[in-house]
Design an enzyme around this catalytic site. Structure first.
Site, PDB file in Angstrom:
ATOM      1  N   ASP A 410       0.725  -1.304  -0.066  1.00  0.00           N
ATOM      2  CA  ASP A 410      -0.021  -0.083  -0.106  1.00  0.00           C
ATOM      3  C   ASP A 410       0.961   1.144  -0.038  1.00  0.00           C
ATOM      4  O   ASP A 410       2.079   1.071   0.241  1.00  0.00           O
ATOM      5  CB  ASP A 410      -0.912  -0.121   1.322  1.00  0.00           C
ATOM      6  CG  ASP A 410      -2.134   0.969   0.993  1.00  0.00           C
ATOM      7  OD1 ASP A 410      -2.412   1.274  -0.027  1.00  0.00           O
ATOM      8  OD2 ASP A 410      -2.844   1.140   2.051  1.00  0.00           O
ATOM      9  N   GLU A 413       2.483   5.071  -4.302  1.00  0.00           N
ATOM     10  CA  GLU A 413       2.525   6.078  -5.405  1.00  0.00           C
ATOM     11  C   GLU A 413       4.114   6.761  -5.639  1.00  0.00           C
ATOM     12  O   GLU A 413       4.411   7.229  -6.498  1.00  0.00           O
ATOM     13  CB  GLU A 413       1.501   7.211  -5.124  1.00  0.00           C
ATOM     14  CG  GLU A 413       0.158   6.832  -5.387  1.00  0.00           C
ATOM     15  CD  GLU A 413      -0.305   5.993  -4.163  1.00  0.00           C
ATOM     16  OE1 GLU A 413      -1.318   5.057  -4.302  1.00  0.00           O
ATOM     17  OE2 GLU A 413       0.093   5.963  -2.860  1.00  0.00           O
ATOM     18  N   ASP A 478      -8.642   4.428  -3.064  1.00  0.00           N
ATOM     19  CA  ASP A 478      -9.631   4.597  -1.887  1.00  0.00           C
ATOM     20  C   ASP A 478     -10.769   5.266  -2.318  1.00  0.00           C
ATOM     21  O   ASP A 478     -11.069   6.324  -2.085  1.00  0.00           O
ATOM     22  CB  ASP A 478      -8.842   5.244  -0.791  1.00  0.00           C
ATOM     23  CG  ASP A 478      -7.867   4.679  -0.217  1.00  0.00           C
ATOM     24  OD1 ASP A 478      -7.750   3.288  -0.335  1.00  0.00           O
ATOM     25  OD2 ASP A 478      -6.901   5.305   0.547  1.00  0.00           O
TER      26      ASP A 478
END
Length: 804
Positions: A410, A413, A478
């Site tokens: 997770d 980015e 999300d």
């Protein structure tokens, strides 16, 4: 007769092509780049020009790469998306004014004055360079000229509508918490676009910048990047399926995921303790709802959300014996997936060790960079350095050795990253967009090296072109838990399937916000039956697991999950086809009607594989929809058998228990009986559902299976293909079935099959049924218009004759 001949030898056609090209390009190519010379060196066309060298290489007869090496910057960085491949031989015709290159379907014309590169497929002009490669004070650019009628797709994950023409897309990975109907910048910002003319251009440079898809309405695409590699690949295809096949040959195929990855996941943000995990697993068992995997979020390494990233060890107060928990779940047929993040907080138990081993990205002074973000003061693992990868992989190695079956990466980015940080790849603008890609590669390579018999499951929120070849299972981030959040999910999965990442999927039910809306939850899960990964996940204020919802909601969710499992053989065959050919699991309607412009910007419906047509319900309180039925065939309602002619539109009344789902007339759909998890699945004891129609006199299909775990299924052809065929005339129908081993198996390795043939939409019981010449008894359900016939494969083959 070759297209090369048509282009070069027919003078009238050549002159017409040149005239059309000049009309199309106009005077926009006035530029200072001057042609000097041309040579063909080792199957690379090299054009010396006044400011450097253009290099053109055919990778296949449908794929070519064009690069520019400027005199002022002769070093060309390697590609992160495309493995280096030798050039394919091509034919050349040079005149005073131009050079033609041809390797088959794809031909390239290079005009000398002005210097212009143009691309043709079978004589049709696809596009041409406008200003070509150029440099400004702040960036590097490639400019292309396209036609006015083209619809453009690509650029990664965005919620903008299917047609992305007219947008200037940032190439800068960014998390978008709680997004809904408009999200122009998300976690996968890919430098690639596709045209409705069925070609793709991949700009082979991962640095930050922009992909301008004709925002200035000048019929121009501009790739604008920070620095780095100056190259792009052109991919063509006669059909959309061929185009995705060619593109994934270029950037890499998705390895076959484990069979269990197609089952149901239990997941939330998050399970706070070992006890809570086990109670959740027990709840699924008690309600007899199938489940294959359970994901443990960040509380496994700390009690609090903040201050604990980077611990990467069981928090003993909450998880006193994580290894035992994993083993206990495994005995229930449930695999464990743990979350990890690449951030190592200065408050974590691993900070000093990370600094000591020099595994973190650096600041301007060459020290471990630190900064503040939501979770705390942090550094970031440098996955571009050998020692950083080795250090980080050791945590995964220990997890896998303990029994962890899948990895969830997770915040890749990366979610927070100062501009002035440096990795082994360079400054942040040069590595940001490939951080998740490199992270996935690290895990994938680690499995191959240390656990070579295990298929990886690598769930990640951010990646790059070609990340599929590292086994990445991406999700859409999300998303808000709302009808608005649901709206863009089909678009995101369709777009990314076209861009090679076919397992793009959403947090079913939505992630962000404490919105308790049972209708939204059920409609999202019903859609999830026909999306690549079935994984409800959300913030914990409202449960994401059906076992903790109301009784009615749980029952409806259970129906959806059971159908997902019943479709395992169909879905697993799609996974195999994707690994072999790059075929998206979710396919836009225009894949089968490529000239129907009404479908070019539509994501209302889509194909699930080749046999299903699906229309999700994305509006609250909706009671009917208008469905278009592609003209490639007639269609039958999967639940009621109602027939709809291809090429027509109809109003469909909605049902609470399902979303509109249709089967192509004449289809074979392999299904399985209900199972608790994939460990109970037996591909030699299936249901073969056949959907006859008066319009179909003959049909055939294949589906493929293996053991669900072998890493050599594709490379060594260790699989079995079941061929199914139907022919019918009046009252006499014949079905033929055959098991065919892949080259890595022998016929004797194939188990005998005990199938049941379900023939739908028949109004009466069969008069006589024989299997391999022997009369057998069949069943008939008049309420469902369904005939059921037992079929045993004899020596790998079986023939069924039915007289009605």
């Amino acid at each position: 007769m070759s297209y090369f001949y048509l282009l070069f030898q027919d003078e009238q056609m050549r002159l017409l092509t040149v005239s059309l090209l000049q009309l199309f390009i106009g005077s926009v190519f006035a530029q200072s780049r001057g042609f000097i010379s041309f040579e063909n060196k080792n199957n690379v066309a090299i054009f010396s020009v006044s400011d450097g060298a253009y290099k053109i290489k055919f990778i296949s007869d449908k794929v070519a790469e064009t690069s520019f090496v400027p005199t002022s910057d002769p070093v060309q960085p390697p590609s992160h998306a495309v493995d280096e491949k030798p050039g394919k031989s091509f034919r050349v015709r040079e005149t005073k004014s131009e050079v033609w290159l041809n390797a088959g379907d794809l031909a390239i014309k290079v005009s000398k004055v002005p210097f212009v590169v143009s691309y043709f497929r079978k004589g049709e002009l696809l596009f041409a360079e406008n200003r070509g490669f150029s440099k400004t004070d702040t960036s590097h650019q490639v400019s292309l000229r396209i036609t006015a009628e083209e619809v453009l797709y690509g650029g990664g994950t965005r919620v903008l509508g299917m047609n992305r023409r007219g947008h200037r897309l940032p190439l800068y990975h960014k998390a978008q918490f709680g997004y809904e109907t408009h999200a122009p910048q998300m976690n996968f910002c890919l430098p690639v676009f596709l045209s409705s003319k069925r070609y793709m251009v991949h700009f082979d440079n991962p640095t930050t910048g922009f992909l301008d898809l004709d925002s200035g309405k000048k019929n121009e695409v501009i790739f604008d990047c920070y620095s780095g590699r100056k190259a792009y690949q052109v991919v063509t295809g006669e059909s959309w399926d061929e185009l995705t096949d060619n593109y994934t040959q270029l950037t890499g195929r998705q390895p076959l995921p484990p069979l269990w990855a197609l089952g149901n996941f239990a997941s939330r943000f998050g399970y706070h303790s070992q006890q809570q995990v086990m109670k959740t697993a027990e709840a699924f068992a008690q309600e007899r709802i199938p489940v294959d995997a359970l994901i443990v979020d960040l509380y496994w390494f700390g009690k609090e959300i903040q201050g604990t990233l980077g611990n990467l060890a069981w928090h003993k107060d909450s998880f006193p014996d994580g290894g035992k928990m994993i083993r206990d779940l495994r005995r229930k047929g449930i695999k464990t997936i743990l979350i990890t993040e690449p951030f190592i907080l200065t408050t974590s138990g691993n900070w000093q060790n990370a600094v000591k081993n020099d595994v973190l990205v650096k600041d301007e002074k060459g020290k471990a960079a630190t900064w503040d973000f939501y979770f705390g003061n942090t550094g970031l693992v440098d996955v571009f350095k050998d020692n950083g990868r080795k250090w980080f992989w050791n945590f995964y190695k220990n997890m896998i050795s303990e029994g962890v079956a899948g990895q969830w990466g997770d915040l890749g980015e990366p979610e927070a990253l100062p501009k002035k940080t440096w990795s082994g790849q360079g400054i942040s603008d040069e590595f940001r967009n490939i951080y998740g890609h490199q992270w996935a590669k690290m895990i994938f390579d680690g499995y191959a090296r240390d656990f070579p018999a295990q298929r990886p499951f690598i769930l990640m929120r951010s990646g790059y072109s070609g990340s599929q070849k590292y086994g990445m299972i991406p999700w859409t981030g999300d998303v808000n838990r709302s009808w608005g959040g649901f709206q863009g999910q089909v678009e995101l999965s369709l777009q990314m399937g076209m861009q090679g990442l076919a397992y793009m999927h959403s947090d079913l039910g939505g992630f962000g916000g404490a919105n308790l809306d049972d209708e939204l939850y059920i409609r999202w899960l019903q859609y999830g039956v026909f999306q690549p990964v079935f994984r409800p996940h959300a913030q914990e204020e409202v449960p994401s697991e059906p076992v903790f919802r109301s009784q009615k909601t749980m029952e409806l969710a259970k129906q959806a999950i059971e159908l997902r499992y019943r479709l395992l053989p169909y879905n697993y065959d799609m996974a195999i086809q994707n690994s072999m050919y790059g075929t998206p699991l979710m396919r836009p309607l225009f894949f089968e009607e490529p000239e129907n412009r009404n479908l070019f910007d539509s994501d209302k419906g889509y194909f699930w594989g080749r046999q299903f047509l699906v229309y999700p319900i994305k509006t609250k309180g909706q009671t009917e929809i208008e469905a278009y039925f592609p003209r490639s065939s007639d269609w039958l309602d999967f639940y009621t058998g109602t027939r709809y002619a291809g090429g027509t539109s109809h109003r469909i009344t909605l049902s609470e228990g399902s979303i509109p789902t249709f089967v192509k007339a004449g289809s074979f759909i392999p299904m399985t009986k209900p199972v608790r998890n994939t460990e109970e699945y037996d591909p030699t004891a299936l249901e073969l559902h056949f959907y006859p129609d008066d319009s179909v006199k003959k049909s055939s299909a294949n589906f493929t299976y293996d053991d669900g775990t072998s890493v050599y299924t594709i490379s060594e052809e260790k699989y079995t293909t079941v061929s199914c065929s139907f022919s019918g005339k009046n009252k006499n129908w014949t079905f033929k079935f055959k098991n065919k081993p892949g080259r890595g198996l022998r016929q004797k390795d194939i188990k005998s099959a005990q199938y049941r043939l379900f023939v739908h939409n028949v109004r009466a019981a069969p008069h006589k049924v024989s299997v391999n010449g022997k009369t057998v008894r069949s069943e008939f359900d008049g309420g469902k218009n369904l005939a059921i016939i037992p079929v045993t494969f004899s020596k790998g083959a079986s023939k069924v004759d039915i007289n009605w």
